[in-house]
Design a protein around this motif. Structure first.
Motif, mmCIF file in Angstrom:
data_model
loop_
_atom_site.group_PDB
_atom_site.id
_atom_site.type_symbol
_atom_site.label_atom_id
_atom_site.label_comp_id
_atom_site.label_asym_id
_atom_site.label_seq_id
_atom_site.Cartn_x
_atom_site.Cartn_y
_atom_site.Cartn_z
ATOM 1 N N SER A 279 0.832 -1.211 0.000
ATOM 2 C CA SER A 279 0.000 0.000 0.000
ATOM 3 C C SER A 279 0.861 1.254 0.000
ATOM 4 O O SER A 279 0.542 2.252 -0.673
ATOM 5 C CB SER A 279 -0.923 0.007 1.220
ATOM 6 N N LEU B 236 0.848 4.212 -2.980
ATOM 7 C CA LEU B 236 0.686 5.643 -2.719
ATOM 8 C C LEU B 236 1.914 6.433 -3.170
ATOM 9 O O LEU B 236 1.784 7.527 -3.738
ATOM 10 C CB LEU B 236 0.433 5.868 -1.229
ATOM 11 N N GLU C 47 1.125 11.345 0.891
ATOM 12 C CA GLU C 47 0.000 10.415 0.863
ATOM 13 C C GLU C 47 0.206 9.276 1.860
ATOM 14 O O GLU C 47 -0.728 8.865 2.557
ATOM 15 C CB GLU C 47 -0.174 9.853 -0.552
ATOM 16 N N ASN D 58 -0.325 10.525 5.406
ATOM 17 C CA ASN D 58 -1.704 10.892 5.707
ATOM 18 C C ASN D 58 -2.659 9.701 5.724
ATOM 19 O O ASN D 58 -3.756 9.808 6.292
ATOM 20 C CB ASN D 58 -2.203 11.912 4.688
ATOM 21 N N ASN D 59 -2.257 8.587 5.121
ATOM 22 C CA ASN D 59 -3.214 7.499 4.929
ATOM 23 C C ASN D 59 -2.825 6.166 5.553
ATOM 24 O O ASN D 59 -3.674 5.267 5.614
ATOM 25 C CB ASN D 59 -3.440 7.283 3.429
#
Length: 256
Positions: free
Chosen positions: A212, A216, A229, A232-233
């Motif tokens: 993942s 990103l 990204e 933040n995720n």
């Protein structure tokens, strides 16, 4: 007690530990320090500045702590440090450092295959496999547990992350971030090193988390936006932090 062939030369100023085997036609120069339980097969050269640990096996034709192939080298006192339990195969050459970093370092439990070269001021970690005829230019860094296949050309100052697999015959001049497969031409990101990660005990959940992060990272045209990204995720585990730190400190930029 060391077993030294009568056909070997060991300089009187060389410092040897115990239980080393030094085969015929080996040459061990002054200002060298060798630990215990090493095997030097025939025709191994250990040059000035070598610092070799314990339990290494060095095969015929290898040359450790050679004079750097750098025109800036002016004879300064530098070293080449080799850790423990390495297998250094036939005709491997490892240069000592220059004034830049003053030492070349090869860690422990590495397999350096036939005819590969480690240039001045390189920093090699632990648990590496580096294939036949691969050439590392000066001041290259390789993190732990990387697999660098055969006949690879690595530009100076590059950083190779841990747990990677690099396709044989590749040549590159940018950094290769951790946990991935790098290959094709020009060299690019080819997905995660799934087999390598599973062999090293990474869980499926952790592998998917790392996957993942790379989705990103490469989702944006600008790498710094991809890092944002990730921050933040995703949950920032040590593995994800390693990726972030690697990319943010890259001086040559990472492969895409």
């Amino acid at each position: 007690m060391n077993q030294i062939s009568p056909l070997a030369f060991v300089h009187p100023e060389a410092k040897l530990g115990d239980n080393n085997i030094i085969g015929p036609f080996c040459y061990i120069d002054r200002d060298t320090v060798i630990g215990d339980n090493n095997i030097f097969q025939n025709s191994v050269t250990v040059n000035v500045g070598a610092r070799i640990g314990n339990g290494n096996e060095i095969f015929p034709g290898a040359s450790i702590s050679t004079k750097p192939q750098d025109l800036k080298f002016a004879g300064e006192i530098t070293t080449c440090q080799v850790g423990d339990n390495n297998s250094i195969r036939e005709n491997v050459t490892i240069s000592r450092g220059t004034a830049s970093k003053e030492t070349t370092i090869v860690g422990s439990n590495n397999l350096l295959m036939e005819n590969m070269h480690v240039a001045h001021d390189c920093l090699l970690g632990n648990g590496l496999i580096i294939g036949n005829s691969t050439k590392l230019a000066g001041e290259v860094t390789i993190d732990d547990n990387a697999i660098v296949s055969a006949a690879i050309l690595c530009h100076q100052f590059c950083h190779i992350g841990g747990y990677v697999m690099i396709q044989g015959g590749s040549r590159f001049s940018q950094d290769i971030p951790p946990y991935i497969i790098a290959g094709k031409f020009p060299v690019k990101y080819c997905g995660l090193n799934l087999i390598g990660l599973r062999r090293r005990g990474f869980s499926n959940e952790l592998i998917e988390h790392i996957h993942s992060a790379y989705r990103l990272l490469y989702s944006k045209g600008i790498i710094s936006e991809g890092i944002d990204e990730i921050k933040n995720n995703l949950q920032i585990t040590p593995e994800i932090q390693y990726i972030i730190d690697f990319v943010e400190t890259s001086k040559r930029g990472i492969i895409r």
